[in-house]
Write an enzyme that holds these catalytic residues in place. Structure first.
Site, PDB file in Angstrom:
ATOM      1  N   HIS A 209       0.848  -1.191   0.000  1.00 31.10           N
ATOM      2  CA  HIS A 209       0.000   0.000   0.000  1.00 31.10           C
ATOM      3  C   HIS A 209       0.888   1.247   0.000  1.00 31.10           C
ATOM      4  O   HIS A 209       2.045   1.190   0.422  1.00 31.10           O
ATOM      5  CB  HIS A 209      -0.931  -0.006   1.207  1.00 31.10           C
ATOM      6  CG  HIS A 209      -2.065  -0.977   1.070  1.00 31.10           C
ATOM      7  ND1 HIS A 209      -3.369  -0.650   1.369  1.00 31.10           N
ATOM      8  CD2 HIS A 209      -2.103  -2.271   0.651  1.00 31.10           C
ATOM      9  CE1 HIS A 209      -4.158  -1.693   1.149  1.00 31.10           C
ATOM     10  NE2 HIS A 209      -3.399  -2.690   0.723  1.00 31.10           N
ATOM     11  N   CYS A 240      -8.037   0.413   3.912  1.00 34.57           N
ATOM     12  CA  CYS A 240      -8.422  -0.562   4.930  1.00 34.57           C
ATOM     13  C   CYS A 240      -9.131   0.157   6.075  1.00 34.57           C
ATOM     14  O   CYS A 240      -8.555   1.062   6.686  1.00 34.57           O
ATOM     15  CB  CYS A 240      -7.194  -1.299   5.468  1.00 34.57           C
ATOM     16  SG  CYS A 240      -7.592  -2.480   6.785  1.00 34.57           S
TER      17      CYS A 240
END
Length: 303
Positions: A209, A240
């Site tokens: 990420h 997330c």
């Protein structure tokens, strides 16, 4: 240093990229995204997740999405199945490959899956055993391999233990996820070296990420270590809900640009990918996170 000559990309945009969007995304848009990604040359596209709509409402139409896909014979369409209930639903929908996940952080596991790490692995094992009986391939995910939003630093040994458990239960590949994007190249290498003592490098994938802008650097560090499979998300979609501040996955376009610059084959059309990134970003009412898409669009505007 010899880099891999070819890389396989696992496109996670339709699942990991869209699952936390607050706006309702129609089944038709999700299916169109999958078709466009396949047309761009991506050969592994994680299509959806068979999870509880209570926890992930965006994936409530998983069966409808999967049944509407017009599959290409050269493309696989894995789906996420965190437990036996999800696995059974995926089998009823006709899935041919599934994914399971655990975490290298006890606190994150409890926040994300409402169970301990050991309980999470037992759920994965149950799915893996059922999949083996049905001759279904299983892929494993490990979250928080380079940091946890609750526990901070995660030791490479902790990651290696979870990765080994997933591999030993039958996962043909284990994807190592930097869920909050705090990893750096040297930490990435150290983590991979620890995991590779127990799981062969050719069975590992990187999942990075871009919260701290390090995702593409970590992909390159992984290439240097010998990893040749990477998860990525068109337009940098993702995030997330259990990792405050976490931005999306590394953009598929950015990874393809890197690979092309290194002379590494990935069989994906950058032009078609950028067009897809621009299209899905318009549908979501935002700018693409991908630096490559923005740069190429600016170049076109100047020309």
């Amino acid at each position: 240093m010899t880099l891999p000559s070819k890389v396989r990309l696992v496109e996670v945009g339709p699942r990991d990229g869209l699952q936390n969007e607050k706006q309702v995304i129609s089944t038709e848009i999700k299916v169109e995204l999958i078709h466009r990604l396949a047309s761009a040359g991506l050969r592994t596209i994680e299509a959806t997740a068979f999870v509880s709509p209570k926890w992930v409402p965006q994936m409530a139409d998983a069966a409808a999405v999967f049944s509407a896909i017009q599959p290409l014979p050269t493309v696989t369409y894995p789906v996420l199945t965190p437990n036996r209930q999800g696995f059974d639903a995926a089998m009823a929908a006709g899935a041919k490959e599934v994914s399971v996940f655990s975490a290298a952080s006890e606190t994150f596991s409890r926040k994300n899956t409402h169970c301990s790490m050991s309980e999470s692995l037992e759920r994965c094992r149950s799915v893996a055993e059922a999949a083996k009986a049905e001759h279904i391939k299983v892929r494993g995910y490990v979250s928080c391999v380079l940091g946890c939003p609750y526990e901070g630093e995660i030791t490479p040994l902790a990651v290696a233990e979870v990765a080994r458990a997933l591999f030993d239960m039958g996962c043909y590949e284990v994807s190592l996820g930097d869920t909050i994007g705090t990893g750096t190249p040297e930490k990435t290498k150290a983590m991979l070296e620890a995991v590779a003592r127990w799981v062969p490098l050719k069975k590992l994938a990187g999942h990075f990420h871009d919260t701290w802008g390090m995702a593409i650097a970590n992909v390159y560090a992984s290439l240097q270590t010998g990893v040749s499979v990477f998860d990525s998300s068109v337009a940098g979609l993702g995030g997330c809900p259990y990792a405050p501040g976490a931005l999306g996955n590394v953009a598929t376009e950015d990874v393809v640009w890197l690979l092309q610059g290194c002379g590494i084959e990935c069989d994906v059309s950058l032009e078609a990918l950028v067009n897809t990134a621009e299209w899905i970003s318009r549908e979501l009412g935002r700018e693409p996170s991908s630096r490559v898409t923005r740069a190429l669009r600016a170049r076109r505007n100047v020309a």
